[in-house]
Scaffold this motif. Sequence first.
Motif, PDB file in Angstrom:
ATOM      1  N   ASP A   1       0.836  -1.195   0.000  1.00  0.00           N
ATOM      2  CA  ASP A   1       0.000   0.000   0.000  1.00  0.00           C
ATOM      3  C   ASP A   1       0.877   1.253   0.000  1.00  0.00           C
ATOM      4  O   ASP A   1       0.626   2.205  -0.747  1.00  0.00           O
ATOM      5  N   VAL A   2       1.904   1.256   0.818  1.00  0.00           N
ATOM      6  CA  VAL A   2       2.830   2.392   0.860  1.00  0.00           C
ATOM      7  C   VAL A   2       3.458   2.592  -0.511  1.00  0.00           C
ATOM      8  O   VAL A   2       3.531   3.718  -1.021  1.00  0.00           O
TER       9      VAL A   2
ATOM     10  N   ARG B   1       0.895   4.018  -2.961  1.00  0.00           N
ATOM     11  CA  ARG B   1       0.663   5.432  -2.671  1.00  0.00           C
ATOM     12  C   ARG B   1       1.859   6.285  -3.084  1.00  0.00           C
ATOM     13  O   ARG B   1       1.702   7.382  -3.609  1.00  0.00           O
ATOM     14  N   ALA B   2       3.059   5.769  -2.849  1.00  0.00           N
ATOM     15  CA  ALA B   2       4.271   6.524  -3.182  1.00  0.00           C
ATOM     16  C   ALA B   2       4.430   6.691  -4.690  1.00  0.00           C
ATOM     17  O   ALA B   2       4.959   7.706  -5.142  1.00  0.00           O
TER      18      ALA B   2
ATOM     19  N   GLU C   1       0.131   8.510   9.049  1.00  0.00           N
ATOM     20  CA  GLU C   1      -1.272   8.832   8.786  1.00  0.00           C
ATOM     21  C   GLU C   1      -2.015   7.699   8.094  1.00  0.00           C
ATOM     22  O   GLU C   1      -3.242   7.754   7.969  1.00  0.00           O
ATOM     23  N   ILE C   2      -1.317   6.689   7.627  1.00  0.00           N
ATOM     24  CA  ILE C   2      -1.962   5.565   6.951  1.00  0.00           C
ATOM     25  C   ILE C   2      -2.511   4.626   8.025  1.00  0.00           C
ATOM     26  O   ILE C   2      -1.737   4.046   8.798  1.00  0.00           O
TER      27      ILE C   2
ATOM     28  N   ASP D   1       2.134   9.548  -5.195  1.00  0.00           N
ATOM     29  CA  ASP D   1       2.455  10.747  -4.410  1.00  0.00           C
ATOM     30  C   ASP D   1       3.696  10.483  -3.565  1.00  0.00           C
ATOM     31  O   ASP D   1       3.599   9.955  -2.454  1.00  0.00           O
TER      32      ASP D   1
ATOM     33  N   THR E   1       5.429  12.216  -1.719  1.00  0.00           N
ATOM     34  CA  THR E   1       5.488  12.864  -0.404  1.00  0.00           C
ATOM     35  C   THR E   1       4.814  12.039   0.690  1.00  0.00           C
ATOM     36  O   THR E   1       4.901  12.394   1.861  1.00  0.00           O
ATOM     37  N   ILE E   2       4.177  10.940   0.332  1.00  0.00           N
ATOM     38  CA  ILE E   2       3.519  10.091   1.337  1.00  0.00           C
ATOM     39  C   ILE E   2       4.533   9.608   2.379  1.00  0.00           C
ATOM     40  O   ILE E   2       4.171   9.335   3.524  1.00  0.00           O
TER      41      ILE E   2
ATOM     42  N   ARG F   1       6.554  11.180   4.051  1.00  0.00           N
ATOM     43  CA  ARG F   1       6.536  12.092   5.207  1.00  0.00           C
ATOM     44  C   ARG F   1       5.272  11.940   6.046  1.00  0.00           C
ATOM     45  O   ARG F   1       5.187  12.536   7.116  1.00  0.00           O
ATOM     46  N   ARG F   2       4.321  11.154   5.555  1.00  0.00           N
ATOM     47  CA  ARG F   2       3.052  10.990   6.264  1.00  0.00           C
ATOM     48  C   ARG F   2       2.709   9.524   6.513  1.00  0.00           C
ATOM     49  O   ARG F   2       1.535   9.165   6.586  1.00  0.00           O
ATOM     50  N   LEU F   3       3.697   8.686   6.663  1.00  0.00           N
ATOM     51  CA  LEU F   3       3.441   7.255   6.848  1.00  0.00           C
ATOM     52  C   LEU F   3       2.571   6.984   8.067  1.00  0.00           C
ATOM     53  O   LEU F   3       1.752   6.070   8.063  1.00  0.00           O
TER      54      LEU F   3
END
Length: 123
Positions: free
Chosen positions: A15-16, A19-20, A32-33, A23, A25-26, A28-30
């Motif tokens: 999934d990461v 998403r990467a 938040e998943i 985007d 920049t995901i 920096r927001r891991l």
Amino acid sequence: MSWTEFRERRRVLEDVMTRAAADPTIVRRLGEIPSAREHFRSPDEILLALQHRWSGHLAALLDQALEDGTTPQQAWLRLASEQPVLRAVLDEGATMSAALRREQRGEQGMADAMATGVSAASV
């Protein structure tokens, strides 16, 4: 870790990566998943799991490089071209994770040892 947990963690990593790809920049927001928070203790743990994936692939390519006479740098570049999203995630992750940077230094030691024929443990 059970097989169920292993599969769930693998799904999070996929999934990461998905998403990467859309985007970058995901990284920096891991945290938040939702599924990431459920199966990993921290963003560092996710990045280290992805680094483990990279290192396994690199080790295989380094072994192959010994057979075909290519350099460790060529093996690394080949993997980077085959796995551009993973490489981008790790590069971005290294800007914010000291744990990941330590692991990446170990990877460099592995490549250096292969290039020189000197075991990192003997240095």
